[in-house]
Structures are given as C-alpha cells and as structure tokens.
Design a protein around this motif. Structure first.
Motif, PDB file in Angstrom:
ATOM      1  N   GLN B  93       0.822  -1.220   0.000  1.00  0.00           N
ATOM      2  CA  GLN B  93       0.000   0.000   0.000  1.00  0.00           C
ATOM      3  C   GLN B  93       0.848   1.259   0.000  1.00  0.00           C
ATOM      4  N   VAL B  94       1.909   1.227   0.798  1.00  0.00           N
ATOM      5  CA  VAL B  94       2.797   2.397   0.857  1.00  0.00           C
ATOM      6  C   VAL B  94       3.395   2.647  -0.529  1.00  0.00           C
ATOM      7  N   ARG B  95       3.800   1.543  -1.210  1.00  0.00           N
ATOM      8  CA  ARG B  95       4.382   1.676  -2.556  1.00  0.00           C
ATOM      9  C   ARG B  95       3.361   2.261  -3.523  1.00  0.00           C
ATOM     10  N   GLN B  96       2.107   1.766  -3.440  1.00  0.00           N
ATOM     11  CA  GLN B  96       1.066   2.251  -4.351  1.00  0.00           C
ATOM     12  C   GLN B  96       0.754   3.721  -4.096  1.00  0.00           C
ATOM     13  N   LYS B  97       0.629   4.066  -2.810  1.00  0.00           N
ATOM     14  CA  LYS B  97       0.257   5.450  -2.468  1.00  0.00           C
ATOM     15  C   LYS B  97       1.331   6.438  -2.894  1.00  0.00           C
ATOM     16  N   ARG B  98       2.572   5.961  -2.896  1.00  0.00           N
ATOM     17  CA  ARG B  98       3.683   6.830  -3.287  1.00  0.00           C
ATOM     18  C   ARG B  98       3.531   7.256  -4.752  1.00  0.00           C
ATOM     19  N   ASN B  99       2.874   6.402  -5.548  1.00  0.00           N
ATOM     20  CA  ASN B  99       2.732   6.684  -6.979  1.00  0.00           C
ATOM     21  C   ASN B  99       1.371   7.280  -7.335  1.00  0.00           C
ATOM     22  N   GLU B 100       0.538   7.558  -6.347  1.00  0.00           N
ATOM     23  CA  GLU B 100      -0.790   8.098  -6.626  1.00  0.00           C
ATOM     24  C   GLU B 100      -0.836   9.585  -6.300  1.00  0.00           C
ATOM     25  N   VAL B 101      -1.632  10.343  -7.078  1.00  0.00           N
ATOM     26  CA  VAL B 101      -1.838  11.759  -6.796  1.00  0.00           C
ATOM     27  C   VAL B 101      -3.339  11.964  -6.618  1.00  0.00           C
ATOM     28  N   ALA B 102      -3.732  12.471  -5.460  1.00  0.00           N
ATOM     29  CA  ALA B 102      -5.156  12.674  -5.200  1.00  0.00           C
ATOM     30  C   ALA B 102      -5.614  13.982  -5.839  1.00  0.00           C
ATOM     31  N   VAL B 103      -6.701  13.933  -6.636  1.00  0.00           N
ATOM     32  CA  VAL B 103      -7.249  15.153  -7.245  1.00  0.00           C
ATOM     33  C   VAL B 103      -8.767  15.146  -7.074  1.00  0.00           C
ATOM     34  N   ASP B 104      -9.356  16.340  -6.899  1.00  0.00           N
ATOM     35  CA  ASP B 104     -10.818  16.428  -6.739  1.00  0.00           C
ATOM     36  C   ASP B 104     -11.505  16.284  -8.082  1.00  0.00           C
ATOM     37  N   VAL B 105     -10.963  17.012  -9.093  1.00  0.00           N
ATOM     38  CA  VAL B 105     -11.576  16.985 -10.419  1.00  0.00           C
ATOM     39  C   VAL B 105     -10.518  16.567 -11.423  1.00  0.00           C
ATOM     40  N   LEU B 106     -10.869  15.600 -12.270  1.00  0.00           N
ATOM     41  CA  LEU B 106      -9.897  15.169 -13.276  1.00  0.00           C
ATOM     42  C   LEU B 106      -9.667  16.285 -14.280  1.00  0.00           C
ATOM     43  N   PRO B 107      -8.434  16.559 -14.646  1.00  0.00           N
ATOM     44  CA  PRO B 107      -8.167  17.655 -15.582  1.00  0.00           C
ATOM     45  C   PRO B 107      -8.739  17.355 -16.974  1.00  0.00           C
TER      46      PRO B 107
END
Lengths: 218, 184
Positions: B93-107
């Motif tokens: 999970q730590v590895r996955q979260k490191r590569n994720e970016v949280a965004v409210d609205v997709l660009p």
C-alpha cells in the motif's frame, strides 16, 4: 468478494494435504540429491593425486569438516525458515561452523606469515574456483530451490541466502577433492569469497525465487 | 484456560482439515477470521483495507497449509503468517500510495468536444469483440472477468482459479494486443 464467500470457496478446495516433512528429513532428502551430484562431478574432474596425503592432514580435514558443517547447518536453517512458528535461533545455525571455517583459514594465513614472512603468503589469481564451485553447486542449488518453494516464503531473502550458502559450501567441500589449492589465503579469498558472493547474489534474487504461491500463480 | 481450550479446538480442526474434512476447514477459517480481522484492523487505515488484509491472510494460510506440523499448536503458526502478510500488505500500500496523486476533479484536455472525439468515441464494438475473441484463452478470460464483468482482481482470481499476479500479467498483455490490433 465477501470474506464468507472466500471461506466457502477455500473450504470447497479442502482435500487431504501431503504435509511438509520435518526439516531434518528434508535435509536428508536434499543430501540424497546433492551428494551423488557432488561425487559425480569430483569423479568427472578426477580426484587430486595427493588425496591420500590430504586425508591424513589434520588441518585439511578440519577445514573440510567446517565447510561440510556449514553446508549442513545452512541447509537445515533454510528448511526451518520456511516453516511458520519455528524459533528464530535456527536461522543462525550456520554461523558457528562458518566462523570456525573462516577462523581456521585465518589462523593458517597468520601461521604462514609468521613462518615465511609476507612473501610466504602466496597470492595470485585462481579464477577456476568460481566456475568450479558453480559447477559442483548447481545440482544441490537447483534441488534446494525446488525444496524451498514447498515451504512458506516468510523470509525469501534469508531462505535463499541460507540455501545458497548450503549449496556453495557443499560445492567448495567437493571442489577441494579435485582442485589442489590449499594455501589458506588462496582458499579464503577465492573459495570462501566465491561462496560469500554466490550467497549474496542468491539473497538478492530471493524475492523472485521464493514467493507466495497464490500471488505467483504456481 | 478458555484460550487454551480454544487453541486446542482450533488445532483439532486444522488436523481434520489437513485430512480433507471440508466442514472442519470451513469452521476453522470462520473461527480464526475474527482473530485475523482484529490484527488487520489494528494495522489498517480503513475497514475496506482491513477486509482485504483478512482475505489475503486466509488465501496465504490456504496456500501454505502443508507447512503446519500437527504436533505443534496452531495459533503460533497462524499468527506468524498473519503478521507477515499484513506487513506485506502495508508495504504494498505504501508503494502504491507513493505513486498516486489525489485530485478532486480530473483535468480536462479541452472544453471543446471536437478535440476530444478520438478519446471519447466508442469505436466499433463488433471489431472489439472480434479482437477479444482472438486473444489466447487466459488473456480472454482476464478481459471478460475484469473488464466486461467488472470484477475486482480478487473476485476474478477466485472465479478463474488464476492468481492475482497472473491475472494482472494476462490483462496487461491482452490490453497491449488489443491496442495494437484496434489501432490498425
């Protein structure tokens, strides 16, 4: 999938399971494969001419005993590491014989230094040790990997390192029956060095060699 | 005293399970699940994660049940596996979260519909079905379960008997193949 459904699915897969044998039994099974391979390679390569003299040389016999004890205890530790709930002290079983092996060779170096000075420490390239140990160790190594894969991959790096140490130490034990190189410094650097190098390489490959079956799809 | 009795009962159930008793195995897994769940909840950040961890541990127990020695108590064996798998899960999970970016609205690439035609066009469904039919059986099954039936990896794994890793590999290869075929 809900956990309850998973339990039903797993229980549906229940069938009589062939249990993993005790580590000492697995050690014997490994030796049944590893020793004939080692003997065959020694015979193919031709035993050294002075083998009879060497068998009466206490230092040579002691070094060989330490190498063999390292191989046996490392194999035992490798098999124990794949069984959940076993005591952790079993993981360090090969340390005392390995320390004795290196210690004997170290003492040999010091004695040579004291008797003949720095010139007495004969040091030159002896590249044949690496392929020799790999050749003798490949059979025991493959058997070890196959057996480690039947255990639980709780500590892949440790298990494969111990397994490789077992195969490589046994290989060096075999190597010295056909490779006439007994100078302590040479043995320490080229033979024990190869054993350590192979152990480190195996440790790095551990997570790819020993994996959880349902994850790896075996 | 009670815990000792429970431990002995679980050990008995495990012995029966190893002899092929499915009912004993189901009862054992049901009884150990709350214990595993407690451990998972104490280490997880959300209830969904905890349940994933529980399932991961159950699958692992099943995979290595041959390593259990019936002469020894069950719980130490079980808890070592549970702790290892929960730790593995957390590391993943730590590895996955490191590569994720949280965004409210997709660009959006552009507010104009015209420029997004190539991305949003549905394409020819018949052509897609023909391409899927041309996949090797394992890859076709992965596409059907994961994309057409929208199963999770764990569900697809249970339904197909393939491991999660094998499904991921099959899916990746299938997508690569489909992309190549459909782009021509």
């Amino acid at each position: 999938m809900q956990t309850d459904d998973l339990i039903v699915s797993l229980a549906g897969d229940a069938r009589p399971v062939r249990r993993l044998a005790a580590p000492w039994m697995r050690l014997l099974s490994w030796l049944v494969v590893a020793v004939p391979w080692m003997v065959a390679v020694v015979l193919i390569m031709s035993p050294r001419q002075d083998l009879g003299d060497k068998l009466n040389d206490p230092r040579w016999v002691l070094e060989q005993a330490a190498a063999l004890a390292t191989a046996l205890t490392a194999a035992m530790a490798a098999f124990c590491s794949g069984v959940p709930g076993r005591p952790r002290w079993e993981h360090v079983l090969p340390l005392p014989p390995f320390a004795l092996w290196v210690g004997l060779l170290g003492v040999g170096c010091v004695q040579t230094w004291l008797q003949a000075g720095p010139e007495g420490l004969d040091f030159r390239p002896d590249w044949i040790c690496f392929p020799g140990i790999v050749f003798v160790g490949i059979g025991p190594g493959v058997a070890m990997v196959a057996m480690l894969r039947r255990g639980a991959p709780l500590a892949p790096v440790l298990s494969t390192a111990l397994g490789a140490l077992a195969a490589a130490a046994l290989a060096d034990f075999g190597l010295r029956f056909f490779h006439a190189q007994d100078a302590s410094l040479m043995v320490l650097v080229w033979q024990v060095g190869t054993v350590v190098l192979l152990t480190m390489l195996a440790a790095m490959a551990g997570p790819y060699v020993v994996r959880w079956r349902h994850v790896a799809g075996r | 005293m009670q815990a000792e009795g429970t431990g002995e009962r679980l050990t008995e159930l495990m012995r029966a399970a190893l002899d092929g008793d499915a009912a004993a195995y189901a009862r054992l897994l049901k009884e150990v699940t709350p214990i595993i769940r407690r451990l998972a909840k104490s280490r997880s950040t959300g209830s969904a994660d905890a349940e994933d961890m529980v399932q991961d541990v159950l699958l692992s127990l099943h995979a290595v049940r041959r390593t259990y020695d019936p002469a020894r108590p069950l719980m130490p064996w079980l808890m070592v596996i549970a702790r290892h798998r929960v730790a593995d899960f957390q590391r993943r999970q730590v590895r996955q979260k490191r590569n994720e970016v949280a965004v409210d609205v997709l660009p959006e690439t552009s507010s104009e519909d015209r420029t997004n035609i190539s991305n949003s066009a549905p394409g020819d469904p018949e052509e897609l079905l023909r391409a899927i039919a041309g996949l090797p059986p394992g890859q076709r099954q992965a596409v059907e379960l994961l994309k057409l039936r929208e199963m999770s990896l764990k569900e697809a794994s249970a339904a197909s008997g393939m491991s999660v890793a094998a499904l991921k590999v099959a899916m990746h290869r299938a997508m690569k193949f489909l992309r190549t075929v459909l782009s021509h």
